[in-house]
Design an enzyme around this catalytic site. Structure first.
Site, short mmCIF file in Angstrom:
data_model
loop_
_atom_site.label_atom_id
_atom_site.label_comp_id
_atom_site.label_asym_id
_atom_site.label_seq_id
_atom_site.Cartn_x
_atom_site.Cartn_y
_atom_site.Cartn_z
CG PHE A 1 -0.31 0.22 2.53
CD1 PHE A 1 -0.19 1.50 3.07
CD2 PHE A 1 0.19 -0.85 3.26
CE1 PHE A 1 0.41 1.70 4.31
CE2 PHE A 1 0.79 -0.67 4.50
CZ PHE A 1 0.90 0.62 5.02
CB CYS A 2 1.77 3.82 -1.68
SG CYS A 2 0.85 3.63 -3.21
CB THR A 3 -0.18 8.40 -0.74
OG1 THR A 3 1.01 8.52 0.03
CG2 THR A 3 -1.13 9.53 -0.38
CB CYS B 1 1.19 -0.21 -3.32
SG CYS B 1 -0.33 0.69 -3.60
CB ILE C 1 -3.54 5.55 2.66
CG1 ILE C 1 -2.42 4.56 2.99
CG2 ILE C 1 -4.11 6.15 3.95
CD1 ILE C 1 -1.16 5.23 3.53
#
Length: 261
Positions: free
Chosen positions: A182-184, A189, A211
């Site tokens: 996951f990432c922002t 990701c 996220i």
């Protein structure tokens, strides 16, 4: 409803003429009085934009009318004020720099997991096959320090180009688990998940929309802290409200810093 609509979006889609597209998108965004950053590369588009909601939606509709961007999905949040200071469009080699040319998301992406499913897995402590789930944060260390999922793996990378080596150093730790990167907003990701699969990590998924989409869909369940964003709001709470104390001028003005996914 707050007056300024903020969107984050990216799409891996082949663009043969990013230099020709640059002035077209800049003129359209400026005509709509939008501010933010758009990054173009042969592999696709990555953007953070803010403005009046009807103008933002109109710009996105124009983009989607182009077959290359028809499937573009956005993450939305709202703010009292404009978090960007200017409108920039830049052409780069990659829309998120990894320095790993063999990774081509437009040619095929790793499977994803929706926010609702991830929350259910975290609630029950395993995936639907009974396998343990580990969350891998692919963001930079200073971003992670503002907030992340409970128990997430953090390799303390300083920039995304360090991720391939970090994977080589830690790959064995992921064996026998379902790995959710996951990432922002989803872009880092996505590349990370493809690389992990190519490096032999068998059960890898990417959190769809990152996220920001998780916050938009679920809220803060299983997440601790805020999410760093690369604009003047600085950080967002799980309800997508701005929590930063002051605008970060460098983040708001520098598209190479801002467009990290």
């Amino acid at each position: 409803m707050l007056p300024i609509l903020n969107i984050a979006a990216y799409l891996f889609s082949a663009i043969e003429d990013p230099l020709a597209l640059k002035p077209v998108l800049l003129a359209s965004a400026q005509a709509r009085q939008l501010m933010g950053t758009i990054l173009l590369a042969p592999e696709g588009i990555n953007l953070f934009l803010a403005g009046a909601p009807e103008e933002v939606h109109g710009f996105v509709a124009e983009l989607r009318a182009d077959p290359r961007f028809a499937t573009l999905e956005t993450k939305e949040s709202w703010s009292h004020t404009q978090p960007f200071r200017r409108m920039l469009v830049k052409v780069k080699r990659e829309i998120i720099r990894m320095d790993h040319p063999a990774i081509q998301p437009a040619a095929g992406r790793a499977p994803g997991v929706e926010a609702e499913t991830l929350k259910r897995w975290l609630d029950q402590g395993h995936d639907d096959a009974g396998q343990p789930v580990v969350l891998l944060d692919t963001r930079n260390a200073f971003e992670v320090d503002h907030g992340t999922f409970e128990g997430a793996i953090d390799w303390r990378i300083e920039k995304f180009t360090e991720f391939p080596q970090a994977l080589l150093d830690h790959r064995d730790e992921l064996a026998g688990k379902t790995v959710v990167s996951f990432c922002t907003g989803g872009i880092r990701c996505e590349k990370a998940a493809i690389l992990m699969r190519e490096q032999g990590v068998e059960n890898v998924l990417q959190l769809e929309g990152g996220i920001l989409k998780y916050f938009e869909t679920i809220g803060g369940a299983h997440y601790r802290g805020d999410c760093f964003v690369f604009d003047g709001r600085r950080t967002l709470a799980p309800d997508l409200s701005a929590t930063g104390n002051a605008a970060s001028a460098r983040a708001a003005e520098d598209p190479d810093l801002a467009l990290k996914g």
